[in-house]
Enzyme design. Sequence first.
Site, PDB file in Angstrom:
ATOM      1  N   CYS A 133      18.120  37.451  18.239  1.00 53.11           N
ATOM      2  CA  CYS A 133      16.769  36.905  18.200  1.00 53.11           C
ATOM      3  C   CYS A 133      15.752  37.963  18.611  1.00 53.11           C
ATOM      4  O   CYS A 133      15.648  38.300  19.793  1.00 53.11           O
ATOM      5  CB  CYS A 133      16.697  35.694  19.125  1.00 53.11           C
ATOM      6  SG  CYS A 133      15.077  34.944  19.210  1.00 53.11           S
ATOM      7  N   CYS A 136      12.893  36.565  20.801  1.00 55.54           N
ATOM      8  CA  CYS A 136      13.300  36.339  22.189  1.00 55.54           C
ATOM      9  C   CYS A 136      13.412  37.650  22.957  1.00 55.54           C
ATOM     10  O   CYS A 136      12.958  37.757  24.089  1.00 55.54           O
ATOM     11  CB  CYS A 136      14.666  35.656  22.251  1.00 55.54           C
ATOM     12  SG  CYS A 136      14.878  34.284  21.118  1.00 55.54           S
ATOM     13  N   ASP A 137      14.055  38.627  22.340  1.00 54.21           N
ATOM     14  CA  ASP A 137      14.479  39.795  23.112  1.00 54.21           C
ATOM     15  C   ASP A 137      13.736  41.093  22.779  1.00 54.21           C
ATOM     16  O   ASP A 137      13.879  42.074  23.515  1.00 54.21           O
ATOM     17  CB  ASP A 137      15.992  40.013  22.900  1.00 54.21           C
ATOM     18  CG  ASP A 137      16.792  38.817  23.406  1.00 54.21           C
ATOM     19  OD1 ASP A 137      16.294  38.127  24.312  1.00 54.21           O
ATOM     20  OD2 ASP A 137      17.896  38.570  22.894  1.00 54.21           O
TER      21      ASP A 137
HETATM   22  C1  LIG Z   1      21.832  35.180  22.418  1.00 52.25           C
HETATM   23  C2  LIG Z   1      20.715  34.200  22.168  1.00 52.25           C
HETATM   24  C3  LIG Z   1      19.529  34.364  22.868  1.00 52.25           C
HETATM   25  C4  LIG Z   1      18.475  33.462  22.649  1.00 52.25           C
HETATM   26  N1  LIG Z   1      17.330  33.647  23.372  1.00 52.25           N
HETATM   27  C5  LIG Z   1      16.308  32.769  23.213  1.00 52.25           C
HETATM   28  C6  LIG Z   1      15.103  32.920  23.967  1.00 52.25           C
HETATM   29  O1  LIG Z   1      14.957  33.864  24.770  1.00 52.25           O
HETATM   30  N2  LIG Z   1      14.110  32.016  23.743  1.00 52.25           N
HETATM   31  C7  LIG Z   1      14.224  30.984  22.835  1.00 52.25           C
HETATM   32  O2  LIG Z   1      13.304  30.177  22.724  1.00 52.25           O
HETATM   33  N3  LIG Z   1      15.355  30.828  22.105  1.00 52.25           N
HETATM   34  C8  LIG Z   1      16.388  31.688  22.262  1.00 52.25           C
HETATM   35  N4  LIG Z   1      17.520  31.550  21.507  1.00 52.25           N
HETATM   36  C9  LIG Z   1      17.584  30.447  20.532  1.00 52.25           C
HETATM   37  C10 LIG Z   1      17.908  29.117  21.271  1.00 52.25           C
HETATM   38  O3  LIG Z   1      19.035  29.323  22.089  1.00 52.25           O
HETATM   39  C11 LIG Z   1      18.161  28.000  20.265  1.00 52.25           C
HETATM   40  O4  LIG Z   1      17.051  27.852  19.418  1.00 52.25           O
HETATM   41  C12 LIG Z   1      18.408  26.669  21.029  1.00 52.25           C
HETATM   42  O5  LIG Z   1      19.488  26.801  21.919  1.00 52.25           O
HETATM   43  C13 LIG Z   1      18.688  25.526  20.055  1.00 52.25           C
HETATM   44  O6  LIG Z   1      18.986  24.395  20.808  1.00 52.25           O
HETATM   45  P1  LIG Z   1      19.849  23.189  20.217  1.00 52.25           P
HETATM   46  O7  LIG Z   1      19.932  22.186  21.315  1.00 52.25           O
HETATM   47  O8  LIG Z   1      19.318  22.778  18.916  1.00 52.25           O
HETATM   48  O9  LIG Z   1      21.284  23.796  19.892  1.00 52.25           O
HETATM   49  P2  LIG Z   1      22.372  24.635  20.695  1.00 52.25           P
HETATM   50  O10 LIG Z   1      21.766  25.372  21.820  1.00 52.25           O
HETATM   51  O11 LIG Z   1      23.102  25.386  19.659  1.00 52.25           O
HETATM   52  O12 LIG Z   1      23.322  23.514  21.319  1.00 52.25           O
HETATM   53  C14 LIG Z   1      24.164  22.745  20.502  1.00 52.25           C
HETATM   54  C15 LIG Z   1      25.298  22.187  21.332  1.00 52.25           C
HETATM   55  O13 LIG Z   1      26.029  21.260  20.543  1.00 52.25           O
HETATM   56  C16 LIG Z   1      27.403  21.386  20.838  1.00 52.25           C
HETATM   57  N5  LIG Z   1      28.161  20.869  19.694  1.00 52.25           N
HETATM   58  C17 LIG Z   1      28.125  21.297  18.402  1.00 52.25           C
HETATM   59  N6  LIG Z   1      28.940  20.551  17.624  1.00 52.25           N
HETATM   60  C18 LIG Z   1      29.525  19.627  18.445  1.00 52.25           C
HETATM   61  C19 LIG Z   1      30.481  18.597  18.237  1.00 52.25           C
HETATM   62  N7  LIG Z   1      31.014  18.356  17.027  1.00 52.25           N
HETATM   63  N8  LIG Z   1      30.869  17.827  19.308  1.00 52.25           N
HETATM   64  C20 LIG Z   1      30.339  18.057  20.539  1.00 52.25           C
HETATM   65  N9  LIG Z   1      29.431  19.047  20.798  1.00 52.25           N
HETATM   66  C21 LIG Z   1      29.029  19.808  19.767  1.00 52.25           C
HETATM   67  C22 LIG Z   1      27.586  22.890  21.033  1.00 52.25           C
HETATM   68  O14 LIG Z   1      28.740  23.177  21.802  1.00 52.25           O
HETATM   69  C23 LIG Z   1      26.289  23.265  21.754  1.00 52.25           C
HETATM   70  O15 LIG Z   1      26.440  23.217  23.168  1.00 52.25           O
HETATM   71  C24 LIG Z   1      18.600  32.410  21.702  1.00 52.25           C
HETATM   72  C25 LIG Z   1      19.809  32.260  21.005  1.00 52.25           C
HETATM   73  C26 LIG Z   1      20.860  33.141  21.230  1.00 52.25           C
HETATM   74  C27 LIG Z   1      22.161  32.960  20.484  1.00 52.25           C
END
Ligand SMILES: Cc1cc2nc3c(=O)[nH]c(=O)nc-3n(C[C@H](O)[C@H](O)[C@H](O)COP(=O)(O)OP(=O)(O)OC[C@H]3O[C@@H](n4cnc5c(N)ncnc54)[C@H](O)[C@@H]3O)c2cc1C
Length: 307
Positions: A133, A136-137
């Site tokens: 990202c 982000c970074d």
């Molecule tokens: C390395 C990295 C750094 C980042 N840094 C930033 C930042 O600094 N600022 C920022 O705003 N964004 C950042 N992001 C982006 C941000 O993390 C995502 O946009 C955000 O986490 C999305 O949230 P979410 O809840 O939609 O999904 P996710 O965070 O992907 O969470 C989804 C969850 O669902 C669970 N899951 C999936 N399928 C199933 C299933 N079948 N059964 C049970 N559980 C399940 C997974 O295990 C996971 O825990 C970063 C991403 C990465 C990879």
Amino acid sequence: MPMYDVIIIGGGPAGLTAGLYNARARLNVLLLERLAPGGQVLTTDSVENYPGFPDGISGFELMDRMKTQAEKFGLKIQSEDVTGLELSPKRKAVLTGGGTLETKAIILCCGATWKRLGIEGEDHLMGKGVSFCATCDGPFYRNQEVAVIGGGDTAVEEAIFLTRFVSKVHLVHRRDKLRATKVLQERAMSHEKIEFIWDSVPVKILGEKGVEGIELKNVKTQSVFRKNVQGVFVFIGTLPNTDIVKGLIRLDENGFVVTDDNMQTSVRGVFAAGDIRSKLFRQISTAVGEGATASYAVEKYLENFAG
Ligand SMILES: Cc1cc2nc3c(=O)[nH]c(=O)nc-3n(C[C@H](O)[C@H](O)[C@H](O)COP(=O)(O)OP(=O)(O)OC[C@H]3O[C@@H](n4cnc5c(N)ncnc54)[C@H](O)[C@@H]3O)c2cc1C
């Protein structure tokens, strides 16, 4: 078998926010998470663009706070891998390794997974120089050199964005031309801070506590060479975690869940929030906002639920 008002699948920022709101509204809500609650944010050392934390906050601490806050209002979190869904208007079933759960509504917050390179150093240096990202970074790499891996629109857009901060971007692509749209290609090619490394793939990311360089292989000559960089940004694609809904709800051409403005999917009573959705910008703040909207839409849906 108890009938839940709503089951939230996924405990990242979207799921924990939806859970906080629905638990606080006294719904009978259960959140299912297959790993530790926190989602992708757990893999990053520092978050600087989530409002309210002017000095930044570690990904772990931010998500621990979100979880604690949601549990304080009564959110039940259960460790389960959801393997399938059965969707009918009156009854929705959530299938897990531990059995079948019944609910009136579902919020899909399963997120997305960035495709990884699968090379030595990538896991170990994730969040310590290896990033998925630029928004982000990028600001962490002021006046430093970074490598961007990929040749599509995202890779080229993010490479151009990174030039705001870094002294040089080495754009590494496995072919001798980019897949990105023409206008982006032209902008990148004419940019003084972007240098292209064609026909090459990364084989190893170097460094102990942080990235110090990257080892690349020219796929035509097979020669291996090193570039000294302090960051490696990987943009080789994102996969939505949609296995459990394929064939059940409408997905876009890239497999992300299509919703309306209220996070309602093509099936009534099934909502989606966060990175799993078809949308422009995947961030913690957008996931949180959509989690809140989905939770409210669920409340409205349940008011009219005939049972
Ligand atoms: C390395 C990295 C750094 C980042 N840094 C930033 C930042 O600094 N600022 C920022 O705003 N964004 C950042 N992001 C982006 C941000 O993390 C995502 O946009 C955000 O986490 C999305 O949230 P979410 O809840 O939609 O999904 P996710 O965070 O992907 O969470 C989804 C969850 O669902 C669970 N899951 C999936 N399928 C199933 C299933 N079948 N059964 C049970 N559980 C399940 C997974 O295990 C996971 O825990 C970063 C991403 C990465 C990879």
